[in-house]
Design an enzyme around this catalytic site. Structure first.
Site, short mmCIF file in Angstrom:
data_model
loop_
_atom_site.label_atom_id
_atom_site.label_comp_id
_atom_site.label_asym_id
_atom_site.label_seq_id
_atom_site.Cartn_x
_atom_site.Cartn_y
_atom_site.Cartn_z
N LYS A 1 -4.28 9.09 7.71
CA LYS A 1 -3.11 8.38 8.61
C LYS A 1 -1.88 8.13 7.58
CE LYS A 1 -6.16 4.33 7.37
NZ LYS A 1 -5.50 3.31 7.13
N ARG B 1 -9.72 -8.30 12.31
CA ARG B 1 -8.52 -7.20 12.54
C ARG B 1 -8.49 -6.91 14.00
NH1 ARG B 1 -7.03 -2.58 8.44
NH2 ARG B 1 -8.80 -1.39 9.29
N HIS C 1 -15.83 -1.84 10.74
CA HIS C 1 -15.08 -1.75 9.08
C HIS C 1 -15.31 -2.68 8.17
CE1 HIS C 1 -11.90 0.31 6.46
NE2 HIS C 1 -11.25 -0.86 6.76
N ARG D 1 -16.16 7.50 6.87
CA ARG D 1 -14.52 7.65 6.95
C ARG D 1 -14.00 7.29 5.49
NH1 ARG D 1 -15.81 3.56 10.67
NH2 ARG D 1 -14.57 2.17 9.33
N TYR E 1 21.41 -3.81 -13.63
CA TYR E 1 22.01 -4.93 -12.85
C TYR E 1 21.17 -6.12 -13.74
CZ TYR E 1 23.31 -1.93 -9.13
OH TYR E 1 23.94 -0.89 -8.29
N CYS F 1 16.73 0.58 -10.23
CA CYS F 1 17.75 0.51 -9.42
C CYS F 1 17.33 1.21 -8.17
CB CYS F 1 19.13 1.18 -9.82
SG CYS F 1 19.75 0.49 -11.54
N MET F 2 18.20 1.49 -6.98
CA MET F 2 17.57 1.91 -5.72
C MET F 2 17.52 3.55 -6.13
SD MET F 2 19.62 2.67 -2.15
CE MET F 2 19.52 0.78 -1.77
N ASP F 3 18.42 4.40 -6.95
CA ASP F 3 18.08 5.57 -7.24
C ASP F 3 17.96 6.15 -8.77
OD1 ASP F 3 19.23 5.68 -4.50
OD2 ASP F 3 21.16 5.25 -5.35
C1 LIG Z 1 -10.99 1.62 10.01
C2 LIG Z 1 -10.62 2.51 8.66
N1 LIG Z 1 -11.77 3.31 8.34
C3 LIG Z 1 -11.64 4.08 6.91
C4 LIG Z 1 -10.38 3.74 6.14
C5 LIG Z 1 -10.34 4.55 4.76
O1 LIG Z 1 -10.53 3.60 3.84
P1 LIG Z 1 -10.46 3.92 2.54
O2 LIG Z 1 -9.05 4.37 2.27
O3 LIG Z 1 -10.75 2.49 1.66
O4 LIG Z 1 -11.67 4.68 2.17
C6 LIG Z 1 -9.37 3.00 6.77
C7 LIG Z 1 -8.39 2.62 5.68
O5 LIG Z 1 -7.59 1.82 5.83
C8 LIG Z 1 -9.66 2.11 7.88
O6 LIG Z 1 -8.56 1.51 8.23
#
Ligand SMILES: Cc1ncc(COP(=O)(O)O)c(C=O)c1O
Length: 384
Positions: A35, A133, A162, A217, A262, A309-311
């Site tokens: 992701k 969450r 999670h 995961r 700046y 700075c930005m750049d």
């Molecule tokens: C539901 C869920 N599973 C797995 C992960 C992976 O976690 P990590 O990057 O700490 O291994 C995340 C990461 O945010 C998550 O939100």
């Protein structure tokens, strides 16, 4: 055209990290978190590089999943976030994209969308065991599991939870694990024997072997970074995959008493040599590192002087010999014997390494080292 500011992504390192994590997970199934553009590493190239090693790819949104499928990724994709509306649900169902069944409204909407399309919705049900969450509360989960069993449009492919603290507070992580194990797992095993049970993020893979269940995961650790600086030692096998580099655009000599950038927050206390670098917060380099962090030039530390700075960012190269326009400056990565890690920058910036790498902007071109290739290759895949 030469590269101005770029991120080198070592896909071989990512495969190495994944292989080590799989070993730790005892050969169970693996869902890899790609992701947020693979935590800034480029979702398409990363997914292509690891597709043969994983069972699922994890995105946060249906859009991210569609991007992977459109790029030719065939592995099942699970959207961890909750689909927003009926359109997203239908898109997911049509494409066999799995999604997070997190609350009753989604269950209702998903069943409607599935019956409209005449195609089952593949879902992974999230149980909130203490993260507060997304997901069902424990007490409603049992009821909902029964409803799912009776609904022919919903196929429960997985059930997951999670952890909120698997990196820093194992007592609470164990409490979450017990809640999941005692209240949910037995019902799922009995009524949905094919459902994949999963819970462990990177930290839990290392700290809580009992949380491995059927699938793990990992996210941050795939990219070679520990979930918390304190875990660096126990995850010594990791190879950081991202280096962030830029170039010197100008070198100047300044006398004592001159303000820089700046707000003139830095004043030279002696004659100095200052190099101006082609990177700023517009590239995702955190402004909070102004007057704090350093870059590596010719393997030596060049401390930031004045605000980022930005750049552009100014660094002190008084002690670095022969700095010239066009020289490479390393923000993250190795230069000779010296190294700056995303984790070190995160500590200085009072944030987490996840944010440092994920925030590297689209202006920084991603350059990939592909498995079995020794040279860095510029490809147009992915963003940046
Ligand atoms: C539901 C869920 N599973 C797995 C992960 C992976 O976690 P990590 O990057 O700490 O291994 C995340 C990461 O945010 C998550 O939100």
């Amino acid at each position: 055209m030469g590269l101005r500011t770029w991120a080198e992504i070592d896909l071989e390192a990512i495969r190495h990290n994944l292989a080590e994590l799989k070993r730790l997970a005892g050969g169970r199934m693996v869902a890899a978190a790609v992701k947020a553009d693979a935590y800034g590493h480029g979702a398409v190239p990363v997914s292509k590089a690891i597709e043969d090693m994983v069972d699922f790819l994890l995105t946060a949104t249906v859009d991210e999943a569609v991007e992977l499928q459109d790029a030719g990724i065939k592995k099942p994709i699970l959207v961890l976030g909750i689909p927003l509306d009926q359109d997203e649900l239908e898109e997911a169902i049509r494409r066999d994209i799995r999604f997070n069944l997190a609350h009753k409204e989604i269950l209702k909407m998903a069943a409607e969308a599935a019956s409209k399309l005449g195609k089952k919705a593949l879902v992974h049900m999230e149980i909130d065991t203490g993260m507060t969450r997304t997901g069902f509360d424990l007490d409603e989960a049992v009821d909902v599991l029964q409803q799912i069993g009776e609904n022919s449009w919903i196929e429960l492919e997985g059930v997951f939870t999670h952890f909120a603290t698997a990196d820093v507070d194992l007592d609470f992580a164990r409490t979450q694990l017990e809640r999941f194990k005692n209240n949910i797992v037995p019902i799922v095993r009995q009524n949905f024997p094919n459902a994949i049970i999963h819970a462990a993020n990177s930290a839990a893979i290392v700290h809580l072997p009992e949380a491995v269940f059927d699938m793990v995961r990992p996210g941050i650790s795939i990219y070679g970074l520990p979930p918390d600086p304190k875990m660096e030692g126990e995850m010594g096998f990791l190879k950081p995959a991202m280096s962030l580099k830029t170039r010197v655009l100008q070198v100047r000599e300044i006398p004592k008493g001159v303000g820089i950038s700046y707000g003139l927050t830095f004043k030279s206390d002696r004659p100095m040599k200052i190099a101006t670098l082609a990177i700023g917060y517009g590239d995702g380099y955190p402004r909070i590192l102004s007057n704090k962090a350093h870059f590596l030039i010719h393997g030596k530390a060049a401390p930031i002087r004045g605000v980022v700075c930005m750049d552009l960012t100014m660094v002190d190269v008084t002690e670095v010999p022969n700095v010239r326009v066009g020289d490479v400056a390393v923000a993250i990565g190795r230069d000779g014997k010296a190294e700056i890690t995303a984790t070190q920058l995160a500590v200085q910036a009072k944030t987490i390494n996840y944010e440092i790498v994920t925030r590297v902007g689209i202006r920084a071109k991603r350059i990939y080292k592909f498995p079995k290739e020794s040279d860095w290759t510029q490809r147009s895949e992915g963003k940046g």
